[in-house]
Design a protein around this motif. Structure first.
Motif, short mmCIF file in Angstrom:
data_model
loop_
_atom_site.label_atom_id
_atom_site.label_comp_id
_atom_site.label_asym_id
_atom_site.label_seq_id
_atom_site.Cartn_x
_atom_site.Cartn_y
_atom_site.Cartn_z
N LEU A 1 -16.72 21.63 -9.12
CA LEU A 1 -15.52 21.60 -9.95
C LEU A 1 -14.32 21.19 -9.11
N TYR A 2 -13.50 20.29 -9.66
CA TYR A 2 -12.28 19.85 -8.99
C TYR A 2 -11.04 20.55 -9.57
N GLU A 3 -11.16 20.94 -10.83
CA GLU A 3 -10.03 21.62 -11.49
C GLU A 3 -10.59 22.49 -12.60
N LEU A 4 -10.00 23.68 -12.72
CA LEU A 4 -10.40 24.61 -13.78
C LEU A 4 -9.17 25.43 -14.15
N ARG A 5 -8.68 25.27 -15.38
CA ARG A 5 -7.50 26.03 -15.79
C ARG A 5 -7.50 26.26 -17.30
N ALA B 1 -19.13 25.42 -26.40
CA ALA B 1 -18.92 24.05 -26.83
C ALA B 1 -17.87 23.38 -25.96
N SER B 2 -17.96 22.06 -25.82
CA SER B 2 -16.98 21.31 -25.03
C SER B 2 -16.86 19.91 -25.60
N SER B 3 -15.82 19.21 -25.17
CA SER B 3 -15.60 17.84 -25.60
C SER B 3 -14.98 17.06 -24.45
N ASP C 1 -13.45 12.27 -16.07
CA ASP C 1 -14.22 13.27 -15.34
C ASP C 1 -13.92 14.69 -15.83
N ALA C 2 -13.42 14.82 -17.05
CA ALA C 2 -12.95 16.12 -17.52
C ALA C 2 -13.55 16.50 -18.87
N LEU C 3 -13.59 17.81 -19.10
CA LEU C 3 -14.02 18.38 -20.37
C LEU C 3 -12.98 19.38 -20.84
N SER D 1 -10.12 25.63 -22.12
CA SER D 1 -9.98 25.42 -20.67
C SER D 1 -10.23 23.96 -20.35
N LEU D 2 -9.47 23.46 -19.38
CA LEU D 2 -9.68 22.11 -18.88
C LEU D 2 -10.54 22.20 -17.62
#
Length: 314
Positions: free
Chosen positions: A282-286, A252-254, A259-261, A232-233
């Motif tokens: 959150l500004y975006e989640l997809r 886990a994330s990277s 401003d994104a993971l 997910s972004l």
């Protein structure tokens, strides 16, 4: 579809087993094996010169394999007593007399298939060209020729449909129609094999994918399995804080920009709950995953699969 044609053999499977075709010193198809199951739309993909059309022509008995077998319902195409009632095919949009009307073209084919003129009119209505039925096929646009080819393929009410680049020449409305048309046929349990180079359209249409390079299979599987691991972004007001909160929650994330993971989960609700608890906006989640185009080029442009046949006929 249509009440004028007897029922067909039940749900035949396409099986290609160690199929090879050589033209002199050129190997167009190399020890190729795959299956195409009933009730599913299978996309057949590969670069130009990969051997797609040669494979389809062997499957339809138009050229003889050097070795291996290609069967439909357990028998070669040449052994099917009434092939048009079992297998419908459209390998090109030029297989008609240009001076003959679309309706008369189908009537000639209907005679060879042993079906009635009523079936011809049913198919013209089905593919959406009844108004052009009495016009010379030589004046048809590419899209209309594709529809005429599909009508011809469906005359015998076949349980197997083999199509080579059926979306070529179709406008967006026509592509949308084709997608629904194929989906309807597969819902009836028919076996559908579609060769195409339109990767984005294939991704929206097919259930399964076959990818070949240099005449050999490099990938086969359900479309859902080819997208890889779900990710997910996430764009947020504080990506570092969110990354720490996700890590604490076992996700886990990277970094994926300023401003994104990229979070290693497809569970959007879980990410949203973590962000809410951490008081991060959150500004975006997809959800995201590797698309078919990315997978296609990763596979076909790798050193071992680099196209040796580019420039040759497929």
């Amino acid at each position: 579809m249509g009440g004028t044609v007897p029922s067909q053999p039940d749900r035949p499977q396409i099986v290609v087993d160690r199929l090879t075709k050589r033209f002199g010193g050129f190997t167009a198809v190399d020890d190729l094996s795959f299956t195409v199951d009933p009730g599913r739309i299978t996309g057949f993909l590969g670069p130009n010169g990969a051997g797609k059309t040669t494979t389809l022509r062997m499957l339809l008995g138009l050229i003889r394999p050097t070795s291996g077998t290609a069967t439909i319902g357990g028998v070669p195409y040449a052994a099917i007593a009434q092939p048009q009632r079992v297998v419908g095919s459209a390998l090109e949009a030029t297989g008609f007399h240009p001076g003959r009307s679309g309706r008369n073209h189908l009537r000639v084919l209907a005679d060879t298939a042993g079906v009635t003129s009523r079936r011809v009119d049913e198919m013209l209505d089905l593919v959406g060209i009844p108004a052009a039925a009495n016009k010379r096929a030589g004046g048809y646009s590419m899209g209309m020729r594709q529809r005429l080819g599909l009508a011809a393929a469906m005359l015998g009410d076949p349980q197997v449909l083999i199509l080579d680049e059926p979306a070529n020449g179709l406008d967006p409305e026509g592509i949308r129609w084709l997608r629904g048309f194929l989906r309807h046929l597969s819902s009836e349990g028919r076996t559908i094999l579609v060769s195409s180079h339109m990767l984005q359209e294939v991704e929206q249409t097919v259930d399964d994918v076959l990818i070949i390079a240099n005449g050999s299979l490099v990938k086969q599987g359900p479309m859902s399995d080819l997208h890889g691991e779900a990710t997910s972004l996430v764009r947020s007001s504080d990506p570092a804080r969110l990354a720490a909160a996700l890590q604490e929650a076992g996700v886990a994330s990277s970094p994926a920009g300023e401003d994104a993971l990229t979070a290693l989960t497809g569970d959007l609700r879980r990410i949203g709950d973590v962000a809410l608890t951490a008081h991060v906006a959150l500004y975006e989640l997809r959800a995201q995953g590797a698309d078919l185009e990315q997978l296609f080029f990763e596979l076909t442009e790798s050193p071992e699969n680099a196209n040796r046949n580019l420039g040759e006929a497929s």
